[in-house]
Design an enzyme around this catalytic site. Sequence first.
Site, PDB file in Angstrom:
ATOM      1  N   ASN A 179       0.832  -1.202   0.000  1.00 27.14           N
ATOM      2  CA  ASN A 179       0.000   0.000   0.000  1.00 27.14           C
ATOM      3  C   ASN A 179       0.865   1.251   0.000  1.00 27.14           C
ATOM      4  O   ASN A 179       1.923   1.304   0.641  1.00 27.14           O
ATOM      5  CB  ASN A 179      -1.025  -0.015   1.140  1.00 27.14           C
ATOM      6  CG  ASN A 179      -0.460  -0.302   2.505  1.00 27.14           C
ATOM      7  OD1 ASN A 179       0.577  -0.936   2.643  1.00 27.14           O
ATOM      8  ND2 ASN A 179      -1.142   0.171   3.527  1.00 27.14           N
ATOM      9  N   ILE A 180       0.400   2.240  -0.745  1.00 23.73           N
ATOM     10  CA  ILE A 180       1.112   3.511  -0.887  1.00 23.73           C
ATOM     11  C   ILE A 180       0.121   4.629  -0.586  1.00 23.73           C
ATOM     12  O   ILE A 180      -0.905   4.755  -1.268  1.00 23.73           O
ATOM     13  CB  ILE A 180       1.703   3.647  -2.305  1.00 23.73           C
ATOM     14  CG1 ILE A 180       2.737   2.532  -2.521  1.00 23.73           C
ATOM     15  CG2 ILE A 180       2.319   5.034  -2.499  1.00 23.73           C
ATOM     16  CD1 ILE A 180       3.382   2.515  -3.880  1.00 23.73           C
ATOM     17  N   GLU A 181       0.424   5.376   0.461  1.00 16.94           N
ATOM     18  CA  GLU A 181      -0.516   6.401   0.943  1.00 16.94           C
ATOM     19  C   GLU A 181      -0.112   7.800   0.455  1.00 16.94           C
ATOM     20  O   GLU A 181       0.955   7.989  -0.119  1.00 16.94           O
ATOM     21  CB  GLU A 181      -0.596   6.326   2.465  1.00 16.94           C
ATOM     22  CG  GLU A 181      -1.092   4.952   2.916  1.00 16.94           C
ATOM     23  CD  GLU A 181      -1.313   4.834   4.407  1.00 16.94           C
ATOM     24  OE1 GLU A 181      -0.797   5.674   5.174  1.00 16.94           O
ATOM     25  OE2 GLU A 181      -2.024   3.881   4.802  1.00 16.94           O
ATOM     26  N   CYS A 219      -4.188   0.539  -2.339  1.00 15.01           N
ATOM     27  CA  CYS A 219      -4.005  -0.703  -1.588  1.00 15.01           C
ATOM     28  C   CYS A 219      -2.972  -1.619  -2.255  1.00 15.01           C
ATOM     29  O   CYS A 219      -2.726  -1.556  -3.467  1.00 15.01           O
ATOM     30  CB  CYS A 219      -5.326  -1.459  -1.492  1.00 15.01           C
ATOM     31  SG  CYS A 219      -6.574  -0.643  -0.493  1.00 15.01           S
ATOM     32  N   GLU A 278      -3.164  -4.844  -2.859  1.00 10.62           N
ATOM     33  CA  GLU A 278      -3.715  -5.795  -3.835  1.00 10.62           C
ATOM     34  C   GLU A 278      -3.790  -5.173  -5.217  1.00 10.62           C
ATOM     35  O   GLU A 278      -3.433  -5.775  -6.228  1.00 10.62           O
ATOM     36  CB  GLU A 278      -5.147  -6.202  -3.453  1.00 10.62           C
ATOM     37  CG  GLU A 278      -5.299  -6.883  -2.129  1.00 10.62           C
ATOM     38  CD  GLU A 278      -5.530  -5.925  -0.981  1.00 10.62           C
ATOM     39  OE1 GLU A 278      -4.816  -4.898  -0.895  1.00 10.62           O
ATOM     40  OE2 GLU A 278      -6.392  -6.214  -0.157  1.00 10.62           O
ATOM     41  N   CYS A 306     -10.990  -3.028  -3.585  1.00 14.20           N
ATOM     42  CA  CYS A 306     -10.106  -4.084  -4.106  1.00 14.20           C
ATOM     43  C   CYS A 306     -10.907  -5.295  -4.540  1.00 14.20           C
ATOM     44  O   CYS A 306     -10.595  -5.923  -5.564  1.00 14.20           O
ATOM     45  CB  CYS A 306      -9.074  -4.482  -3.051  1.00 14.20           C
ATOM     46  SG  CYS A 306      -7.766  -3.249  -2.885  1.00 14.20           S
TER      47      CYS A 306
HETATM   48  N1  THU Z   1      -5.135  -1.594   2.867  1.00 11.59           N
HETATM   49  C1  THU Z   1      -4.602  -2.400   1.896  1.00 11.59           C
HETATM   50  O1  THU Z   1      -3.591  -2.053   1.266  1.00 11.59           O
HETATM   51  N2  THU Z   1      -5.201  -3.598   1.661  1.00 11.59           N
HETATM   52  C2  THU Z   1      -6.211  -4.118   2.407  1.00 11.59           C
HETATM   53  O2  THU Z   1      -6.631  -5.244   2.155  1.00 11.59           O
HETATM   54  C3  THU Z   1      -6.801  -3.325   3.493  1.00 11.59           C
HETATM   55  C4  THU Z   1      -6.333  -1.923   3.599  1.00 11.59           C
HETATM   56  C5  THU Z   1      -4.436  -0.331   3.170  1.00 11.59           C
HETATM   57  C6  THU Z   1      -5.108   0.935   2.740  1.00 11.59           C
HETATM   58  C7  THU Z   1      -4.465   1.931   3.701  1.00 11.59           C
HETATM   59  O3  THU Z   1      -3.188   2.308   3.196  1.00 11.59           O
HETATM   60  C8  THU Z   1      -4.234   1.132   4.963  1.00 11.59           C
HETATM   61  O4  THU Z   1      -4.282  -0.236   4.567  1.00 11.59           O
HETATM   62  C9  THU Z   1      -5.253   1.389   6.065  1.00 11.59           C
HETATM   63  O5  THU Z   1      -6.540   1.284   5.583  1.00 11.59           O
END
Ligand code: THU
Length: 132
Positions: free
Chosen positions: A42-44, A53, A55, A91
């Site tokens: 995940n990259i925010e 996310c 995935e 996702c």
């Molecule tokens: N997130 C994912 O990357 N995949 C998931 O299945 C659940 C949530 C990430 C999104 C965000 O960066 C962090 O987790 C918190 O929600």
Amino acid sequence: MDKFELVKEAKKARELAYVPYSKFKVGAALLCQDGSVYYGANIENASYPLCMCAERNALYHALMSGKHMEDFVALAVVGDTKEPISPCGACRQVISEIFPRNGHIYLANLNDDILDTTIDDLLPYAFDDSDL
Ligand code: THU
């Protein structure tokens, strides 16, 4: 590659997460028929809705490397959760369009509790192109 090995790959991807806001790292590893593995974390972003996310990054990484839905065998997702991680609704919708119905989805936590499931279980009655 078995489910434990693919989850191990997802754990490696997880270390590349960029999560200054949630501090919640997620990793994903997508196994293809030819044995290749595509990674995502995940990259925010400070503009929160732009967060991506793990995935989706793994799936998009594979598509941008020339792979297609027919190439995909299994997708592992891992986070530091009590139970196997649960993918978000966005996702699930993306997986339902570009990942095969019979593909394995391994949802895992850091303890290697693994739920082996499918997109039909995760998103029944999905919206798709037949609805357009
Ligand atoms: N997130 C994912 O990357 N995949 C998931 O299945 C659940 C949530 C990430 C999104 C965000 O960066 C962090 O987790 C918190 O929600």
